[in-house]
Design a protein around this motif. Structure first.
Motif, PDB file in Angstrom:
ATOM      1  N   ARG A  64       1.126   4.172  -2.706  1.00 53.07           N
ATOM      2  CA  ARG A  64       1.078   5.892  -2.693  1.00 53.07           C
ATOM      3  C   ARG A  64       2.151   6.504  -3.550  1.00 53.07           C
ATOM      4  N   ARG A  82      -3.246  -2.144  -2.574  1.00 54.81           N
ATOM      5  CA  ARG A  82      -4.148  -2.746  -1.399  1.00 54.81           C
ATOM      6  C   ARG A  82      -4.811  -4.115  -2.046  1.00 54.81           C
ATOM      7  N   ARG A  83      -4.539  -4.685  -3.291  1.00 55.36           N
ATOM      8  CA  ARG A  83      -5.332  -5.377  -3.737  1.00 55.36           C
ATOM      9  C   ARG A  83      -4.489  -6.523  -4.559  1.00 55.36           C
ATOM     10  N   TYR A 121      -4.032  -9.582  -4.043  1.00 55.95           N
ATOM     11  CA  TYR A 121      -4.589 -10.464  -3.126  1.00 55.95           C
ATOM     12  C   TYR A 121      -4.033 -11.902  -3.601  1.00 55.95           C
ATOM     13  N   GLY A 178      -4.479   1.814  -6.518  1.00 58.03           N
ATOM     14  CA  GLY A 178      -5.307   0.696  -5.519  1.00 58.03           C
ATOM     15  C   GLY A 178      -4.958  -0.713  -5.604  1.00 58.03           C
ATOM     16  N   GLU A 179      -4.139  -0.879  -6.611  1.00 63.44           N
ATOM     17  CA  GLU A 179      -3.619  -2.396  -6.804  1.00 63.44           C
ATOM     18  C   GLU A 179      -2.788  -2.588  -5.680  1.00 63.44           C
ATOM     19  N   PRO A 182       0.826  -1.230  -0.147  1.00 56.94           N
ATOM     20  CA  PRO A 182       0.092  -0.026   0.010  1.00 56.94           C
ATOM     21  C   PRO A 182       0.707   1.390   0.032  1.00 56.94           C
TER      22      PRO A 182
END
Length: 511
Positions: free
Chosen positions: A60, A110-111, A113, A107-108, A56
């Motif tokens: 940023r 935080r994703r 996954y 945003g990726e 994350p």
């Protein structure tokens, strides 16, 4: 810039404006193979610390880069226009593509996954994780000197990799500005993102030496199919799979159900935007025999009326990007055969070979006539091979079966388009065209940051850029099993089985 510091080169050269050849845009110092190896060493050293930064937080950094590009959008676009002759409106769109890419990937962080997967055994859990591949070498062409690099560099940085970037020789000013915006806008530590200016042979030698030394873990390459084969072969010898985005011979099928004026507009932009110097530029228009003459008349009229010239003005196309592309384009023009029907003037625009309505001074730059060649067929070089420049072939077909066969014949598989208002035609074409991308009632050119971009056949090895799909290029899947039973459980050997009656059958009569 290597490890945050400028490096001495082995030769110096000027980057000139292709629309004003006497204007020097930048002076560039070219390195050699050892320069690239040094950059790879720097990136290799920096990679563990960069990967240790939480994803994350790296996201940023990507957000900061996007905002920095946004603040400098007009300035960067002006450099692109001056250095490669891309019309300013297109250059603004190219810079916007960097912004869109950053906005998607911030945003990726935080994703990224993985999965929690049920085990076949008790007291055991299974997991998957995305891990960075390591150090990435990125080699890009100059027709999109800032947009295409972002497709590699943004997701690679986000996923914890470090970069060695070798941009095109003829766009050093744009690439230097891009690099500075990324490093300063993203607050990137030294060694995370390195840029090396070098020619092709030096780059290949440096890449080979870096691979031999275990310094490079992934190659991303955008360029010609011929060079892509060499890069892919080099990666394969080191048990790597390169990300290859190569040339195209992008077909556009026009059916009797098409809006012909819309098709003309799409063909004009696809064929002659960036002076036909895109990997997604229109190669051949495949038009139904019943509307062939009507389409061709409209297409030729639209092309004749289109403004061409100074890329700082509102024009359809500017100059060839560099003298080497002008020379190659002249070779492509030599492929025109007596049986072909040339629809306009050919060659360089001069006082002796003028173009009506030319914007600016044609003698100042590398300006060429856009050309439409009717009557091309399989077996003709113009039909079979990529022609990098403002040259569009036209052929006709009898039925959709033949149109799709013609579209697939050259063996490229990057982009494609069909103009029709018949849904069955649209889906039949999309289902059977070999291209990695297809458009219905739109140009062969144009990409969005959240869709996969890439091709098959001569156009690439099936790798994809952009969107979530590119994450598989810059991460490796790691599986983990965690056994907390306190004893050794052997997969496939110690699996508990339920008691079942193998002879049970349902007696319908008794019910």
């Amino acid at each position: 810039m290597v490890d945050g510091k400028p490096v001495d080169g082995v030769r110096a050269a000027d980057s000139t404006n292709p629309s004003r050849l006497d204007e020097v845009i930048a002076k560039v110092s070219f390195g050699d193979a050892s320069t690239l190896v040094g950059a790879a060493e720097s990136a290799h050293r920096a990679q563990p610390a960069w990967a240790a930064i939480p994803a994350p937080v790296r996201g940023r950094a990507i957000a900061g880069i996007g905002r920095a590009v946004e603040r400098n959008k007009q300035a960067l676009a002006k450099i692109v226009t001056a250095e490669i002759g891309k019309p300013y409106a297109e250059a603004l769109g190219e810079v916007q593509e960097i912004i869109d890419t950053c906005d998607f990937f911030l945003g990726e962080g935080r994703r990224l996954y993985g999965q929690t997967v049920p085990s076949e055994m008790a007291d055991k859990q299974l997991f998957t994780f995305r891990r960075p591949v390591g150090t990435v070498a990125v080699i890009t062409a100059g027709n999109f000197p800032v947009a295409v690099p972002s497709w590699y560099i943004v997701p690679a940085l986000l996923t914890g990799n470090t970069i060695v970037w070798k941009p095109a020789e003829y766009s050093p000013a744009a690439s230097a500005a891009f690099h500075e915006i990324f490093v300063r806008g993203g607050g990137l530590p030294d060694g995370v993102f390195n840029i090396v200016h070098a020619d092709g042979p030096s780059t290949f030698a440096g890449l080979e030496q870096s691979l031999d030394a275990g310094l490079i873990d992934k190659i991303g390459f955008t360029g010609s199919s011929a060079v892509g084969r060499e890069v892919g072969g080099l990666a394969g010898r080191h048990l790597q799979t390169a990300c290859l985005e190569l040339g195209g011979k992008n077909p556009m099928v026009i059916t009797p159900a098409a809006d012909l004026d819309l098709a003309v507009e799409g063909a004009l932009f696809a064929g002659f935007g960036t002076a036909g110097q895109r990997c997604t530029s229109l190669g051949t228009v495949i038009v139904h025999e019943s509307v062939h003459d009507d389409f061709l008349d409209r297409f030729n009229a639209a092309l004749a009326a289109a403004p061409i010239g100074d890329p700082t003005a509102e024009v359809l196309m500017g100059p060839m990007m560099d003298a080497k592309f002008a020379e190659r384009y002249e070779e492509f023009l030599s492929w025109i055969q007596p049986q072909h029907k040339v629809q306009a003037a050919c060659g360089r625009i001069t006082a002796d070979n003028p173009r009506d309505g030319f914007v600016g001074d044609p003698a100042a730059g590398l300006f060429y006539h856009p050309v439409v060649v009717d009557g091309v067929q399989p077996g003709d070089a113009i039909f079979d091979q990529e022609t990098f420049g403002p040259l569009v072939g036209v052929t006709s077909y009898r039925d959709l079966e033949q149109a799709i066969e013609l579209a697939n014949t050259p063996g490229y598989g990057l982009s494609s388009a069909i103009y029709t208002n018949d849904a069955r035609e649209a889906f039949s074409f999309a289902n059977r065209i070999s291209a990695g991308m297809t458009s219905v009632n739109n140009s062969t050119s144009g990409a969005e940051a959240h869709l996969p971009f890439g091709g098959n056949g001569k156009s690439g090895n099936g790798s994809r850029q952009s969107g979530i799909w590119v994450l598989d290029q810059f991460t490796r899947w790691q599986s983990m099993n965690w056994d907390y039973s306190g004893r050794l459980q052997k997969a496939q050997m110690d699996v508990a089985e339920l008691a079942v009656d193998p002879d049970f059958t349902l007696d319908v009569d008794e019910r």
